[in-house]
Design an enzyme around this catalytic site. Structure first.
Site, PDB file in Angstrom:
ATOM      1  N   THR A   7       0.887  -1.227   0.152  1.00  0.00           N
ATOM      2  CA  THR A   7       0.045  -0.133   0.112  1.00  0.00           C
ATOM      3  C   THR A   7       0.770   1.202  -0.144  1.00  0.00           C
ATOM      4  OG1 THR A   7      -1.698  -1.186   1.042  1.00  0.00           O
ATOM      5  CG2 THR A   7      -1.772   1.246   1.342  1.00  0.00           C
ATOM      6  N   ASP A  51       1.757  -6.416  -4.585  1.00  0.00           N
ATOM      7  CA  ASP A  51       0.893  -6.433  -3.155  1.00  0.00           C
ATOM      8  C   ASP A  51       1.484  -7.635  -2.294  1.00  0.00           C
ATOM      9  OD1 ASP A  51      -2.264  -6.046  -2.545  1.00  0.00           O
ATOM     10  OD2 ASP A  51      -1.314  -7.625  -1.572  1.00  0.00           O
ATOM     11  N   SER A  52       1.810  -7.657  -1.332  1.00  0.00           N
ATOM     12  CA  SER A  52       2.322  -8.849  -0.403  1.00  0.00           C
ATOM     13  C   SER A  52       1.676  -9.874  -0.481  1.00  0.00           C
ATOM     14  CB  SER A  52       2.766  -8.059   0.966  1.00  0.00           C
ATOM     15  OG  SER A  52       1.622  -8.227   1.797  1.00  0.00           O
ATOM     16  N   SER A  53       0.404 -10.023  -0.729  1.00  0.00           N
ATOM     17  CA  SER A  53      -0.281 -11.383  -1.028  1.00  0.00           C
ATOM     18  C   SER A  53       0.245 -12.030  -1.720  1.00  0.00           C
ATOM     19  CB  SER A  53      -1.707 -11.086  -1.280  1.00  0.00           C
ATOM     20  OG  SER A  53      -2.245 -10.118  -0.104  1.00  0.00           O
ATOM     21  N   ASP A  84       0.156  -7.124   4.640  1.00  0.00           N
ATOM     22  CA  ASP A  84      -0.514  -8.203   4.882  1.00  0.00           C
ATOM     23  C   ASP A  84       0.446  -9.285   5.176  1.00  0.00           C
ATOM     24  OD1 ASP A  84      -2.791  -7.051   4.256  1.00  0.00           O
ATOM     25  OD2 ASP A  84      -2.956  -7.592   2.174  1.00  0.00           O
ATOM     26  N   THR A 159       2.720 -10.138  14.663  1.00  0.00           N
ATOM     27  CA  THR A 159       1.773 -10.763  13.820  1.00  0.00           C
ATOM     28  C   THR A 159       0.665  -9.498  13.391  1.00  0.00           C
ATOM     29  OG1 THR A 159       1.550 -12.607  15.176  1.00  0.00           O
ATOM     30  CG2 THR A 159      -0.508 -12.232  13.994  1.00  0.00           C
ATOM     31  N   THR A 270       0.433 -22.548  19.476  1.00  0.00           N
ATOM     32  CA  THR A 270      -1.010 -21.900  19.804  1.00  0.00           C
ATOM     33  C   THR A 270      -1.452 -21.225  18.884  1.00  0.00           C
ATOM     34  OG1 THR A 270      -2.220 -21.083  21.495  1.00  0.00           O
ATOM     35  CG2 THR A 270       0.087 -20.332  21.376  1.00  0.00           C
ATOM     36  N   GLN A 271      -2.977 -21.472  18.759  1.00  0.00           N
ATOM     37  CA  GLN A 271      -3.584 -20.249  18.092  1.00  0.00           C
ATOM     38  C   GLN A 271      -3.974 -18.948  18.813  1.00  0.00           C
ATOM     39  OE1 GLN A 271      -7.704 -21.917  17.518  1.00  0.00           O
ATOM     40  NE2 GLN A 271      -7.168 -24.006  16.665  1.00  0.00           N
ATOM     41  N   CYS A 272      -3.477 -18.981  19.968  1.00  0.00           N
ATOM     42  CA  CYS A 272      -3.652 -17.634  20.706  1.00  0.00           C
ATOM     43  C   CYS A 272      -2.458 -16.741  20.352  1.00  0.00           C
ATOM     44  CB  CYS A 272      -3.438 -17.902  22.367  1.00  0.00           C
ATOM     45  SG  CYS A 272      -4.797 -18.758  22.937  1.00  0.00           S
TER      46      CYS A 272
HETATM   47  N1  ASP Z   1      -2.429  -5.498   0.338  1.00  0.00           N
HETATM   48  C1  ASP Z   1      -1.502  -4.953   1.020  1.00  0.00           C
HETATM   49  C2  ASP Z   1      -0.324  -5.470   0.907  1.00  0.00           C
HETATM   50  O1  ASP Z   1      -0.061  -6.188   1.753  1.00  0.00           O
HETATM   51  C3  ASP Z   1      -1.763  -4.120   2.141  1.00  0.00           C
HETATM   52  C4  ASP Z   1      -0.678  -3.096   2.826  1.00  0.00           C
HETATM   53  O2  ASP Z   1       0.190  -2.757   2.346  1.00  0.00           O
HETATM   54  O3  ASP Z   1      -0.725  -2.742   3.909  1.00  0.00           O
HETATM   55  O4  ASP Z   1       0.524  -5.453  -0.094  1.00  0.00           O
END
Ligand code: ASP
Length: 334
Positions: A7, A51-53, A84, A159, A270-272
């Site tokens: 972003t 995009d980091s996804s 992300d 996280t 752990t999920q926590c």
């Molecule tokens: N979707 C964006 C990414 O992770 C969100 C961000 O940059 O905060 O690339």
């Protein structure tokens, strides 16, 4: 300064209405303040910012090699990254950069740099200042960190916890390394103390034959088995409840036993978001302890999955795997 995308460098595509990465040159144009900083910045950009996804282990290698090739000529590194998956990349880099003795600071933003209310400027400017901090003419910070919304964290303890608030990250099991207010306060007692005489070693072999399985009430035997018998699976993060607890049903125990017999490493995480696995505290984790499942203690899932890729990639022998995983390598667990 390595720009990977996210972003922080995005603009709105007015045809589709979605946010898309744009040319890095424009990032500098949007922050003329960079010129006022008391350090020299060399910007490098991914050829195609993402995009980091869309991040994967090949991108991690690109970042690691960029740092390696500029390591002797630069005092510190800032990596601009989408929020992300920032905790995954930054955790991975913490393992890949062995004997790191210079700061590597990841940052990004929730709003694009061109937005009037953007958080990008503060994040970026302070990250650069932190990356250039020195004490007695050597770098003050010698680890991979994540800076976001006035706080510097050890990267492999973080996280992403919020997709809306500027305070997007948390480090629930380790205190902040620095805080930015009127003054920039570095909590030196929380920093990693490294042996600076050792030379940086960049480890680029990451084995992605790994998986994460989050337990939930109602998880069926078939689904569980299909994950554990997936072709090429070498290690699995089992995201358990609370202090590392799981159903005591026989089928679950026997599937785990079969997988372990085949040489698959199972890690109890752990999920926590905060707290630690304590195998054997409850009756519902006794069976996991008996199976000698690897104890993830208070590691984050992000740091655990990347640690698995790193250890498998480094060819750690099966016999030693449990001991090595349960040892803190880069301050990622207690
Ligand atoms: N979707 C964006 C990414 O992770 C969100 C961000 O940059 O905060 O690339």
């Amino acid at each position: 300064m390595i720009y990977t995308g996210g972003t922080i460098g995005m603009v709105k595509d007015y045809n589709s209405g979605t946010l898309k990465p744009f040319n890095f040159k424009k990032l500098e144009k949007h922050i003329p303040e960079l010129g006022q900083l008391d350090c020299h910045i060399d910007p490098v950009s991914f050829k195609d910012p993402i995009d980091s996804s869309n991040m994967n282990s090949d991108h991690w290698v690109i970042i690691a090699e960029l740092i390696e090739s500029h390591y002797d000529t630069h005092d510190g590194f800032v990596v601009l990254h989408g929020s992300d998956t920032m905790s995954y990349t930054a955790s991975a880099l913490s393992y890949m950069l062995e004997n790191l003795s210079k700061p590597v600071i990841f940052t990004g933003s929730q709003l694009p740099i061109g937005d009037l209310r953007t958080d990008a400027k503060e994040n970026l400017i302070t990250a650069i200042q932190i990356a250039s901090l020195s004490k007695k003419e050597s770098p003050l910070i010698r680890e991979v960190c994540l800076y976001f919304e006035y706080k510097l964290y050890r990267a492999n303890r973080t996280t992403k916890i919020n997709a809306e608030h500027f305070e997007a990250f948390a480090s629930l099991n380790y205190p902040a390394l620095a805080e930015s207010g009127v003054h920039l306060k570095v909590y030196e007692e929380n920093l990693i103390k490294t042996n600076t005489r050792k030379k940086l070693k960049v480890r680029t072999q990451m084995d992605t034959n790994v998986a994460i399985l989050k337990l939930f009430p109602g998880l069926s035997e078939n689904i569980f088995r299909s994950v554990l018998t997936a072709p090429n699976l070498k290690a699995l993060i089992l995201e358990t409840y609370g202090a590392g607890n799981a159903p005591t049903e026989e089928w679950l125990v026997s599937e785990l036993k079969d997988a372990i017999k085949k040489g698959i490493h199972i890690i109890n995480v752990t999920q926590c978001s905060g707290g630690s696995v304590i195998m054997g505290q409850y009756e519902t984790s006794q069976q996991l302890k008996k199976l000698r499942i690897i104890n993830g203690k208070n590691i984050t899932t992000e740091a655990a999955i990347t640690k698995l890729m790193y250890l498998l990639g480094s060819g750690v022998p099966s016999k030693l795997f449990k001991t090595v995983f349960e040892t803190s390598l880069r301050g990622e667990m207690d």
